[in-house]
Design a protein around this motif. Structure first.
Motif, PDB file in Angstrom:
ATOM      1  N   PRO A  26     -63.257  53.777 -37.832  1.00  0.00           N
ATOM      2  CA  PRO A  26     -62.087  54.346 -37.134  1.00  0.00           C
ATOM      3  C   PRO A  26     -61.587  53.483 -35.968  1.00  0.00           C
ATOM      4  CG  PRO A  26     -63.798  56.020 -37.476  1.00  0.00           C
ATOM      5  CD  PRO A  26     -64.401  54.702 -37.837  1.00  0.00           C
ATOM      6  N   LEU A  27     -62.447  52.573 -35.467  1.00  0.00           N
ATOM      7  CA  LEU A  27     -62.050  51.746 -34.319  1.00  0.00           C
ATOM      8  C   LEU A  27     -61.447  50.401 -34.731  1.00  0.00           C
ATOM      9  CD1 LEU A  27     -65.176  52.127 -31.969  1.00  0.00           C
ATOM     10  CD2 LEU A  27     -63.008  53.369 -31.850  1.00  0.00           C
ATOM     11  N   ALA A  28     -61.600  50.038 -36.005  1.00  0.00           N
ATOM     12  CA  ALA A  28     -61.336  48.653 -36.407  1.00  0.00           C
ATOM     13  C   ALA A  28     -59.919  48.188 -36.068  1.00  0.00           C
ATOM     14  CB  ALA A  28     -61.623  48.485 -37.899  1.00  0.00           C
ATOM     15  N   ALA A  29     -58.920  49.010 -36.364  1.00  0.00           N
ATOM     16  CA  ALA A  29     -57.521  48.593 -36.120  1.00  0.00           C
ATOM     17  C   ALA A  29     -57.264  48.467 -34.616  1.00  0.00           C
ATOM     18  CB  ALA A  29     -56.562  49.592 -36.751  1.00  0.00           C
ATOM     19  N   GLU A  30     -57.835  49.396 -33.853  1.00  0.00           N
ATOM     20  CA  GLU A  30     -57.626  49.374 -32.398  1.00  0.00           C
ATOM     21  C   GLU A  30     -58.272  48.127 -31.763  1.00  0.00           C
ATOM     22  OE1 GLU A  30     -59.762  52.512 -30.309  1.00  0.00           O
ATOM     23  OE2 GLU A  30     -59.757  51.097 -28.629  1.00  0.00           O
ATOM     24  N   LEU A  31     -59.479  47.796 -32.203  1.00  0.00           N
ATOM     25  CA  LEU A  31     -60.161  46.618 -31.641  1.00  0.00           C
ATOM     26  C   LEU A  31     -59.329  45.359 -31.909  1.00  0.00           C
ATOM     27  CD1 LEU A  31     -63.887  47.190 -32.749  1.00  0.00           C
ATOM     28  CD2 LEU A  31     -62.744  47.975 -30.671  1.00  0.00           C
ATOM     29  N   ASP A  32     -58.747  45.315 -33.119  1.00  0.00           N
ATOM     30  CA  ASP A  32     -57.917  44.161 -33.490  1.00  0.00           C
ATOM     31  C   ASP A  32     -56.679  44.107 -32.605  1.00  0.00           C
ATOM     32  OD1 ASP A  32     -56.989  42.023 -35.282  1.00  0.00           O
ATOM     33  OD2 ASP A  32     -55.492  43.492 -35.917  1.00  0.00           O
ATOM     34  N   ARG A  33     -56.024  45.256 -32.457  1.00  0.00           N
ATOM     35  CA  ARG A  33     -54.753  45.301 -31.700  1.00  0.00           C
ATOM     36  C   ARG A  33     -54.989  44.991 -30.218  1.00  0.00           C
ATOM     37  NH1 ARG A  33     -53.498  50.632 -32.238  1.00  0.00           N
ATOM     38  NH2 ARG A  33     -54.460  50.966 -30.218  1.00  0.00           N
ATOM     39  N   ASP A  34     -56.028  45.622 -29.642  1.00  0.00           N
ATOM     40  CA  ASP A  34     -56.241  45.505 -28.189  1.00  0.00           C
ATOM     41  C   ASP A  34     -57.205  44.375 -27.807  1.00  0.00           C
ATOM     42  OD1 ASP A  34     -54.613  47.669 -28.169  1.00  0.00           O
ATOM     43  OD2 ASP A  34     -56.169  49.140 -27.704  1.00  0.00           O
ATOM     44  N   GLU A  35     -57.732  43.679 -28.797  1.00  0.00           N
ATOM     45  CA  GLU A  35     -58.716  42.603 -28.548  1.00  0.00           C
ATOM     46  C   GLU A  35     -59.834  43.136 -27.650  1.00  0.00           C
ATOM     47  OE1 GLU A  35     -57.274  38.726 -27.905  1.00  0.00           O
ATOM     48  OE2 GLU A  35     -55.757  38.943 -29.470  1.00  0.00           O
ATOM     49  N   ARG A  36     -60.438  44.245 -28.084  1.00  0.00           N
ATOM     50  CA  ARG A  36     -61.440  44.946 -27.270  1.00  0.00           C
ATOM     51  C   ARG A  36     -62.810  44.907 -27.945  1.00  0.00           C
ATOM     52  NH1 ARG A  36     -63.826  49.944 -26.768  1.00  0.00           N
ATOM     53  NH2 ARG A  36     -62.787  51.005 -28.482  1.00  0.00           N
ATOM     54  N   CYS A  80     -65.813  47.005 -40.437  1.00  0.00           N
ATOM     55  CA  CYS A  80     -65.124  46.212 -39.399  1.00  0.00           C
ATOM     56  C   CYS A  80     -65.802  44.852 -39.240  1.00  0.00           C
ATOM     57  CB  CYS A  80     -65.169  46.972 -38.066  1.00  0.00           C
ATOM     58  SG  CYS A  80     -64.564  46.030 -36.655  1.00  0.00           S
ATOM     59  N   LEU A  81     -65.051  43.784 -39.502  1.00  0.00           N
ATOM     60  CA  LEU A  81     -65.656  42.445 -39.431  1.00  0.00           C
ATOM     61  C   LEU A  81     -65.928  41.994 -37.994  1.00  0.00           C
ATOM     62  CD1 LEU A  81     -63.942  40.539 -42.323  1.00  0.00           C
ATOM     63  CD2 LEU A  81     -66.380  40.528 -41.853  1.00  0.00           C
ATOM     64  N   SER A  82     -65.120  42.461 -37.043  1.00  0.00           N
ATOM     65  CA  SER A  82     -65.377  42.094 -35.640  1.00  0.00           C
ATOM     66  C   SER A  82     -66.743  42.613 -35.204  1.00  0.00           C
ATOM     67  CB  SER A  82     -64.327  42.723 -34.717  1.00  0.00           C
ATOM     68  OG  SER A  82     -63.122  42.030 -34.803  1.00  0.00           O
ATOM     69  N   THR A  83     -66.986  43.894 -35.524  1.00  0.00           N
ATOM     70  CA  THR A  83     -68.258  44.509 -35.136  1.00  0.00           C
ATOM     71  C   THR A  83     -69.408  43.784 -35.839  1.00  0.00           C
ATOM     72  OG1 THR A  83     -67.083  46.591 -34.902  1.00  0.00           O
ATOM     73  CG2 THR A  83     -69.492  46.712 -34.965  1.00  0.00           C
ATOM     74  N   GLN A 197     -62.899  31.435 -20.007  1.00  0.00           N
ATOM     75  CA  GLN A 197     -61.924  32.406 -20.507  1.00  0.00           C
ATOM     76  C   GLN A 197     -62.122  32.637 -22.007  1.00  0.00           C
ATOM     77  OE1 GLN A 197     -59.314  34.304 -19.357  1.00  0.00           O
ATOM     78  NE2 GLN A 197     -60.341  33.867 -17.406  1.00  0.00           N
ATOM     79  N   PRO A 198     -62.103  33.895 -22.463  1.00  0.00           N
ATOM     80  CA  PRO A 198     -62.220  34.148 -23.909  1.00  0.00           C
ATOM     81  C   PRO A 198     -61.078  33.474 -24.682  1.00  0.00           C
ATOM     82  CG  PRO A 198     -62.443  36.192 -22.659  1.00  0.00           C
ATOM     83  CD  PRO A 198     -62.037  35.136 -21.670  1.00  0.00           C
ATOM     84  N   PHE A 199     -61.394  32.985 -25.876  1.00  0.00           N
ATOM     85  CA  PHE A 199     -60.378  32.373 -26.738  1.00  0.00           C
ATOM     86  C   PHE A 199     -59.490  33.443 -27.351  1.00  0.00           C
ATOM     87  CE2 PHE A 199     -63.762  29.120 -26.900  1.00  0.00           C
ATOM     88  CZ  PHE A 199     -63.016  27.990 -26.613  1.00  0.00           C
ATOM     89  N   GLY A 203     -58.284  36.001 -35.830  1.00  0.00           N
ATOM     90  CA  GLY A 203     -58.853  37.274 -36.292  1.00  0.00           C
ATOM     91  C   GLY A 203     -60.105  37.615 -35.504  1.00  0.00           C
ATOM     92  N   VAL A 204     -60.897  38.536 -36.063  1.00  0.00           N
ATOM     93  CA  VAL A 204     -62.090  39.083 -35.381  1.00  0.00           C
ATOM     94  C   VAL A 204     -61.832  39.280 -33.878  1.00  0.00           C
ATOM     95  CG1 VAL A 204     -63.917  38.550 -37.040  1.00  0.00           C
ATOM     96  CG2 VAL A 204     -63.251  36.774 -35.437  1.00  0.00           C
ATOM     97  N   HIS A 205     -60.716  39.958 -33.572  1.00  0.00           N
ATOM     98  CA  HIS A 205     -60.309  40.144 -32.182  1.00  0.00           C
ATOM     99  C   HIS A 205     -61.276  41.005 -31.377  1.00  0.00           C
ATOM    100  CE1 HIS A 205     -55.815  39.305 -33.298  1.00  0.00           C
ATOM    101  NE2 HIS A 205     -56.550  38.215 -33.255  1.00  0.00           N
ATOM    102  N   GLY A 206     -62.064  41.833 -32.076  1.00  0.00           N
ATOM    103  CA  GLY A 206     -62.999  42.710 -31.354  1.00  0.00           C
ATOM    104  C   GLY A 206     -64.318  42.026 -31.049  1.00  0.00           C
ATOM    105  N   SER A 207     -64.471  40.797 -31.502  1.00  0.00           N
ATOM    106  CA  SER A 207     -65.701  40.035 -31.256  1.00  0.00           C
ATOM    107  C   SER A 207     -65.352  38.898 -30.289  1.00  0.00           C
ATOM    108  CB  SER A 207     -66.231  39.465 -32.571  1.00  0.00           C
ATOM    109  OG  SER A 207     -67.316  38.590 -32.328  1.00  0.00           O
ATOM    110  N   PRO A 208     -65.708  39.047 -29.009  1.00  0.00           N
ATOM    111  CA  PRO A 208     -65.226  38.068 -28.029  1.00  0.00           C
ATOM    112  C   PRO A 208     -65.927  36.711 -28.156  1.00  0.00           C
ATOM    113  CG  PRO A 208     -66.664  39.674 -26.979  1.00  0.00           C
ATOM    114  CD  PRO A 208     -66.554  40.078 -28.415  1.00  0.00           C
TER     115      PRO A 208
END
Ligand SMILES: Cc1cc2nc3c(=O)[nH]c(=O)nc-3n(C[C@H](O)[C@H](O)[C@H](O)COP(=O)(O)OP(=O)(O)OC[C@H]3O[C@@H](n4cnc5c(N)ncnc54)[C@H](O)[C@@H]3O)c2cc1C
Length: 383
Positions: A26-36, A80-83, A197-199, A203-208
């Motif tokens: 449920p978080l995957a799209a939000e993490l991508d959008r907000d880079e969180r 979620c690939l970021s997670t 500074q984070p890049f 993609g994988v915006h939720g993985s800093p």
């Protein structure tokens, strides 16, 4: 040869699948959008025992195998690939590596925090001038009164913005080439250590991801892993495990896009029938399913070899090369099957394609996997 998972592995698979579908997807799209970065998910994974999946029970872990980790990773990546990528860096690249190579005192000091999630982990190998040619790394560790002073920088480090514990490869002998590399446990708070500074990534915006800098960073002698100039075999074995488990991320994501494509093809009507009835669509689905199954078998074979302690760079490279490229093909075909909707963010397959491209680069590019495989094949002379 037995292709079935054990009852315990099936139980873990079900547990992780439920958690991933309820808490991660449920978080995957939000993490991508907000880079969180999903810190709350990692807290929950710590409570569930997932962060210490590969750590022996005596250090608070679940004492599971690399194969079981691949099974769990497939479920996380499906959601979620970021997670999944941040989980890989924490649970495999840092925590498992430390559990395999650390001294008793190092394991007692660092593993409990990594297992609970109180501390997040990262592994720092790549440097601005040493990517594919990782063994040419230049970060140098100089002995000075009972400690080491590390100087140099690392780049593209997954979890660097959120990690507290870093495994860092540094040179302790300038003349010895690959045999002059050592591994150190570096805490974020050590003097002379800083994170850049984070890049901003494709993609994988939720993985800093960020660079780290060490300016005469003072690391106590007891944080040297194994001994001076002992890290080459740690690094190479670590890459085998990273490639097998990382490849299972690609398998999980490919399964997710296949499921989305199948559901859509059955639902979407054109020319008076579901598009699933068109042979060109069926061909795509058949190819995706076959390649997915082949990739999973390669991944599980490499994982079993890792568990048995058998050298498996060839098999790990087979698994990584095939799975990461297969998954990019699968995501691209899934977008094609979804037509215009596939190109829209709302349908999420475009995110998976952007996320998956990382798999053909991180942990060794496809070109480097082909080099490893070709060299091995040429060395053996016969297959
Ligand atoms: C999202 C992400 C996360 C990452 N996380 C980490 C991490 O946590 N820790 C870490 O240490 N590193 C990490 N990396 C770094 C990653 O492992 C490197 O990017 C990768 O090994 C490639 O190195 P490079 O980027 O310097 O590319 P280069 O080595 O400069 O390669 C550029 C191109 O040249 C090709 N090439 C290079 N040498 C050869 C050759 N001999 N033959 C043919 N082609 C060649 C490559 O395949 C590539 O196409 C991460 C990278 C990404 C993108």
């Amino acid at each position: 040869m037995d292709f079935r998972l054990t009852d315990e592995q099936l139980e873990i698979q079900q547990m992780v699948r439920k958690f991933a579908q309820n808490e991660i997807a449920p978080l995957a799209a939000e993490l991508d959008r907000d880079e969180r970065f999903p810190a709350e998910t990692f807290r929950k994974m710590g409570e569930l025992g997932l962060l210490g999946l590969l750590v022996p029970e005596e250090y608070g872990g679940a004492g599971q195998s690399v194969l079981t980790c691949c099974v769990a990773m497939e479920e996380i990546a499906y959601a979620c690939l970021s997670t999944a990528l941040s989980y890989l860096a924490h649970a495999v690249l840092c925590t498992h590596n430390l559990a395999c190579n650390g001294s008793e005192a190092q394991k007692r000091k660092y593993l409990p925090g990594l297992v609970s999630g109180a501390q997040l982990g990262a592994l720092a190998m790549t440097e601005p001038g040493a990517g594919s040619d990782a063994l040419s790394l230049e970060t140098f560790a100089e002995r000075c009164d009972g400690a080491y002073a590390l100087s140099g920088s690392k780049t593209f480090i997954t979890n660097a913005p959120v990690a507290a514990t870093f495994l860092v490869y540094a040179r302790t002998d300038r003349q010895a080439g690959p045999a002059g590399i050592s591994q150190f446990i570096v805490e974020r708070g050590f003097s002379g250590f800083s994170v850049g500074q984070p890049f901003q990534k494709m993609g994988v915006h939720g993985s800093p991801t960020a660079p780290i800098f060490m300016d005469s960073c003072r690391v106590p002698q007891e944080n040297l892993v194994r001994g001076e100039n002992q890290a080459l075999s740690i690094l190479l074995k670590g890459l085998d495990v990273e490639r097998a488990t990382g490849a299972s991320m690609a398998v999980g994501a490919a399964r997710s896009v296949l499921d989305r494509a199948v559901a859509y093809a059955k639902e979407r009507q054109q020319f008076g029938q579901p598009i699933a009835m068109f042979e060109m669509i069926m061909e795509k689905l058949a190819n995706m399913s076959t390649e997915l199954e082949a990739a999973r078998l390669l991944v599980h074979k490499a994982a079993v070899l890792c568990d048995e302690g058998i050298p498996c760079s060839l098999e790990a490279s087979h698994a990584k090369l095939f799975s990461s490229e297969m998954a990019v093909r699968a995501a691209s075909e899934a977008i094609q099957i979804l037509g215009g909707y596939g190109y829209m963010r709302e349908f999420e397959v475009e995110r998976v394609l952007r996320d998956l491209k990382m798999g053909t680069i991180g942990g060794g590019t496809s070109e480097i996997q082909r080099l490893i495989i070709a060299r091995e094949v040429l060395k053996r002379g016969r297959t």
